[in-house]
Design an enzyme around this catalytic site. Structure first.
Site, PDB file in Angstrom:
ATOM      1  N   GLY A 192       0.870  -1.363   0.040  1.00 50.29           N
ATOM      2  CA  GLY A 192       0.077   0.033   0.167  1.00 50.29           C
ATOM      3  C   GLY A 192       0.985   1.211  -0.006  1.00 50.29           C
ATOM      4  N   LYS A 241      -2.205   0.023   5.471  1.00 53.94           N
ATOM      5  CA  LYS A 241      -1.544  -1.084   5.254  1.00 53.94           C
ATOM      6  C   LYS A 241      -0.953  -1.773   6.770  1.00 53.94           C
ATOM      7  CE  LYS A 241       2.800   0.861   3.788  1.00 53.94           C
ATOM      8  NZ  LYS A 241       2.554   2.211   3.957  1.00 53.94           N
ATOM      9  N   SER A 242      -0.261  -0.937   7.391  1.00 55.28           N
ATOM     10  CA  SER A 242       0.243  -1.596   8.907  1.00 55.28           C
ATOM     11  C   SER A 242      -1.009  -1.833   9.708  1.00 55.28           C
ATOM     12  CB  SER A 242       0.990  -0.442   9.515  1.00 55.28           C
ATOM     13  OG  SER A 242       2.097  -0.156   8.579  1.00 55.28           O
ATOM     14  N   ALA A 263      10.760  -4.539  13.137  1.00 55.05           N
ATOM     15  CA  ALA A 263      10.822  -3.263  12.516  1.00 55.05           C
ATOM     16  C   ALA A 263      12.251  -2.977  12.013  1.00 55.05           C
ATOM     17  CB  ALA A 263      10.526  -2.229  13.778  1.00 55.05           C
ATOM     18  N   HIS A 267       4.194   3.933  16.107  1.00 56.71           N
ATOM     19  CA  HIS A 267       3.837   2.589  15.845  1.00 56.71           C
ATOM     20  C   HIS A 267       4.008   1.512  16.947  1.00 56.71           C
ATOM     21  CE1 HIS A 267       3.230   2.076  11.420  1.00 56.71           C
ATOM     22  NE2 HIS A 267       3.762   3.324  11.153  1.00 56.71           N
ATOM     23  N   GLU A 307      13.724  -4.432  16.502  1.00 57.29           N
ATOM     24  CA  GLU A 307      14.194  -3.393  15.792  1.00 57.29           C
ATOM     25  C   GLU A 307      15.663  -3.946  15.380  1.00 57.29           C
ATOM     26  OE1 GLU A 307      13.848   0.201  18.277  1.00 57.29           O
ATOM     27  OE2 GLU A 307      11.663   0.173  17.778  1.00 57.29           O
TER      28      GLU A 307
END
Length: 186
Positions: free
Chosen positions: A8, A14-15, A32, A51, A63
């Site tokens: 997207g 999208k997320s 991430a 987020h 991450e």
């Protein structure tokens, strides 16, 4: 197990949609792979914080741009958000923004490694990515490199995903049954 690619545009939803694909599952590893915020970009730091807050309790966050290793060590479902941040990290870490050919070779190699693992995922796995093919051609060499690299990654991961979904303006389009286009030379 099911692998899903969610594409997207920026701010398309999208997320948020990708998180609904693993709603009640505990033990989800959220990957991430983007750059960790620094003090010189407060807007990026605010995005990352938002987020982080939006992730369900009980999900572990990693991450790291070492996506393949993180998936290998996961012991449950995986949500990778997003492939665009991963591509940026790969090129940044290798300092290849000025070498289009070497950067694409690196990204293609890493995408092939990810695709091999993705096609054999032992858990439900969802990857989020930006659809870069619907906008103007970037006016900078780095912008064109990013577009080329992410477009190639998206095609690679799409080919090995069980499901492919496109989110446009908060609406879902299921591309799973759409035929893939032929690969040049393949």
């Amino acid at each position: 197990m099911t692998t899903t690619l969610v594409l997207g545009g920026t701010r398309s939803g999208k997320s948020r949609y990708a998180q609904t694909l693993l709603p009640e599952q505990s033990g989800v590893t959220f990957i991430a792979p983007g750059p960790v915020p620094s003090g010189d970009d407060p807007e990026w730091a605010a995005r990352v914080q938002r987020h982080r807050r939006d992730r369900p309790d009980g999900w572990a966050t990693v991450e790291s741009a070492d996506v393949v290793r993180t998936i290998l060590y996961a012991r449950g479902p995986v949500l990778l958000d997003c492939l665009g941040a991963w591509v940026t990290s790969l090129i940044d870490d290798a300092q290849l923004w000025d070498d289009h050919t070497a950067a694409l070779d690196l990204v293609d190699q890493r995408a092939a490694e990810l695709a091999a693992l993705w096609s054999q995922a032992p858990y439900d796995s969802v990857a989020v990515t930006n659809e870069v093919g619907m906008s103007l051609v970037p006016t900078t060499p780095a912008g064109r490199l990013f577009t080329d690299a992410l477009g190639r990654v998206n095609v690679t991961i799409s080919r090995v995903s069980d499901q492919v979904h496109l989110v446009v303006a908060g609406r879902l389009v299921n591309l799973t049954d759409a035929p893939p286009i032929p690969v040049p030379g393949g």
